[in-house]
Scaffold this motif. Structure first.
Motif, PDB file in Angstrom:
ATOM      1  N   ILE A 169      -9.446  -5.618  50.217  1.00  0.00           N
ATOM      2  CA  ILE A 169     -10.474  -5.685  51.312  1.00  0.00           C
ATOM      3  C   ILE A 169     -11.563  -4.676  51.231  1.00  0.00           C
ATOM      4  O   ILE A 169     -12.627  -4.746  51.729  1.00  0.00           O
ATOM      5  N   GLY A 170     -11.015  -3.484  51.156  1.00  0.00           N
ATOM      6  CA  GLY A 170     -11.802  -2.171  50.951  1.00  0.00           C
ATOM      7  C   GLY A 170     -12.870  -2.246  49.975  1.00  0.00           C
ATOM      8  O   GLY A 170     -13.942  -1.866  50.172  1.00  0.00           O
ATOM      9  N   LEU A 171     -12.404  -2.731  48.733  1.00  0.00           N
ATOM     10  CA  LEU A 171     -13.292  -2.965  47.676  1.00  0.00           C
ATOM     11  C   LEU A 171     -14.300  -3.878  47.756  1.00  0.00           C
ATOM     12  O   LEU A 171     -15.692  -3.419  47.429  1.00  0.00           O
ATOM     13  N   GLU A 172     -14.055  -4.992  48.601  1.00  0.00           N
ATOM     14  CA  GLU A 172     -14.959  -5.998  48.511  1.00  0.00           C
ATOM     15  C   GLU A 172     -16.020  -5.574  49.857  1.00  0.00           C
ATOM     16  O   GLU A 172     -17.212  -5.714  49.727  1.00  0.00           O
ATOM     17  N   PHE A 173     -15.679  -4.724  50.769  1.00  0.00           N
ATOM     18  CA  PHE A 173     -16.481  -3.903  51.563  1.00  0.00           C
ATOM     19  C   PHE A 173     -17.575  -3.141  51.017  1.00  0.00           C
ATOM     20  O   PHE A 173     -18.735  -3.207  51.070  1.00  0.00           O
ATOM     21  N   LEU A 174     -16.989  -2.176  49.821  1.00  0.00           N
ATOM     22  CA  LEU A 174     -17.800  -1.507  49.142  1.00  0.00           C
ATOM     23  C   LEU A 174     -18.925  -2.016  48.450  1.00  0.00           C
ATOM     24  O   LEU A 174     -19.997  -1.782  48.255  1.00  0.00           O
ATOM     25  N   THR A 175     -18.493  -3.375  47.808  1.00  0.00           N
ATOM     26  CA  THR A 175     -19.395  -4.162  47.028  1.00  0.00           C
ATOM     27  C   THR A 175     -20.416  -4.586  47.798  1.00  0.00           C
ATOM     28  O   THR A 175     -21.599  -4.634  47.571  1.00  0.00           O
ATOM     29  N   GLU A 176     -20.117  -4.791  49.115  1.00  0.00           N
ATOM     30  CA  GLU A 176     -21.308  -5.551  49.941  1.00  0.00           C
ATOM     31  C   GLU A 176     -22.121  -4.412  50.334  1.00  0.00           C
ATOM     32  O   GLU A 176     -23.680  -4.673  50.524  1.00  0.00           O
ATOM     33  N   GLN A 177     -21.601  -3.102  50.482  1.00  0.00           N
ATOM     34  CA  GLN A 177     -22.570  -2.069  50.855  1.00  0.00           C
ATOM     35  C   GLN A 177     -23.423  -1.416  49.780  1.00  0.00           C
ATOM     36  O   GLN A 177     -24.074  -0.508  49.927  1.00  0.00           O
ATOM     37  N   ALA A 178     -22.771  -1.773  48.673  1.00  0.00           N
ATOM     38  CA  ALA A 178     -23.470  -0.822  47.417  1.00  0.00           C
ATOM     39  C   ALA A 178     -24.819  -0.944  47.286  1.00  0.00           C
ATOM     40  O   ALA A 178     -25.584  -0.178  46.826  1.00  0.00           O
ATOM     41  N   ALA A 179     -25.486  -1.943  47.515  1.00  0.00           N
ATOM     42  CA  ALA A 179     -26.925  -2.556  47.354  1.00  0.00           C
ATOM     43  C   ALA A 179     -27.853  -1.626  48.149  1.00  0.00           C
ATOM     44  O   ALA A 179     -28.884  -0.978  47.774  1.00  0.00           O
ATOM     45  N   GLY A 180     -27.241  -1.179  49.277  1.00  0.00           N
ATOM     46  CA  GLY A 180     -28.077  -0.198  50.182  1.00  0.00           C
ATOM     47  C   GLY A 180     -27.877   1.431  50.018  1.00  0.00           C
ATOM     48  O   GLY A 180     -28.134   2.086  50.913  1.00  0.00           O
TER      49      GLY A 180
END
Length: 323
Positions: A89-100
């Motif tokens: 779940i944490g890694l998925e969140f980081l993936t979503e935030q990586a673009a910005g």
């Protein structure tokens, strides 16, 4: 200036990750394994977040939960799977935030979650190992107490119930002599450690050929082994044989000598005394290592007078491997 801004950004993304893990933990209101592991992940993340505390001990929520699960018999792999789900779940969140975010921010936040996983895995594995050791110590103490009762002939039924160990109708009784390992004779302070290691190897080697119901009371010089003989083991008879003695000798890395006999459980004190007496006699005579069988000419009736025991067989095979 750029470096300072980058540092500030790193803290910001890590803080967002901590907030996200905390939110996921609060979101699930059930007191199930998944919810508790998510709470523990959030606790670990807060403890490891650089801007809060550079170094800290494992939070009590992690160690306490792991100890409770270990006591309750929850499989370790089940707990670790639940932790891995939370990390995903944490890694998925980081993936979503990586673009910005910049690469350094993502790398630092990913490093945080790796440290979180390391903390919960270490804490959980340690708690399970501690519980396993505690149970093993308790079982060993209970078994040794029961052996002492069997050898004395007093309080057997009460101690067997307390220990949860079934007592057989009859036993093979073995008096075992374990000579000193060469490491015990070397100058220095290593002799006690070498003796303990030798004893642990012998105790571990006993389990496979003799089964979990075999009982032993051993020191680094030897002792007594009791192998149950009853209907439970009738299909797979267990006994201290010359082959088993060879296996124990290989574990001890020294040739062993044993005297074996068998009889009703009530006769264990008598038979163990006879076996130990004959073992001491054989050693005094300088007889070769091996398995010796004690024959009681008075038969198996414990009310009859026990005559002088004699050796009816000996194991001609020798342990020749160097210690």
């Amino acid at each position: 200036m750029a470096g300072k801004q980058a540092g500030s950004g790193v803290e910001s993304l890590e803080a967002k990750l901590v907030e996200h893990l905390t939110f996921q933990a609060r979101r699930a209101r059930r007191e199930d394994l998944g919810t508790i592991t998510r709470t523990c992940l959030a606790e670990a993340a807060r403890a490891l977040e650089p801007r809060v505390a550079p170094e800290t001990a494992q939070p009590a929520a992690i160690t306490g939960s792991a100890a409770r699960w270990a006591r309750e018999g929850v499989a370790l792999e089940t707990v670790l799977d639940a932790y891995h789900d939370g990390v995903r779940i944490g890694l998925e969140f980081l993936t979503e935030q990586a673009a910005g975010a910049g690469a350094d921010q993502v790398a630092a936040a990913a490093g945080l979650i790796v440290r979180v996983l390391e903390m919960v895995t270490t804490a959980t594995s340690t708690a399970y190992l501690d519980e396993h050791r505690q149970v093993a110590r308790e079982q060993q103490t209970a078994a040794q107490t029961l052996v002492s009762a069997l050898l004395s002939g007093h309080g057997v039924a009460r101690l067997a119930r307390r220990a949860g160990i079934s007592v057989a109708a009859s036993y093979q009784v073995a008096a075992l002599a374990i000579p000193a390992h060469p490491d015990e004779r070397r100058p220095g302070m290593g002799a006690p450690s070498a003796a303990r290691r030798k004893l642990r190897r012998v105790q571990a080697a006993l389990a496979t050929p003799l089964g979990s119901r075999a009982l032993s009371l051993l020191s680094d010089e030897g002792g007594t082994v009791l192998v149950p003989i009853d209907e439970i083991s009738a299909m797979t008879p267990l006994a201290l044989t010359p082959e088993v003695l060879d296996l124990l000798g290989e574990a001890a890395e020294v040739p062993l000598t044993a005297v074996v006999t068998s009889g009703d459980t009530a006769r264990i004190p008598e038979l163990a005394g006879l076996a130990q007496e004959l073992l001491a006699h054989l050693q005094a005579e300088g007889r070769p290592p091996g398995l010796y069988r004690l024959a009681d000419r008075a038969g198996c009736d414990g009310l009859q007078q026990v005559r002088r025991p004699v050796v009816t067989s000996t194991n001609d095979r020798r342990i020749t491997r160097s210690a």
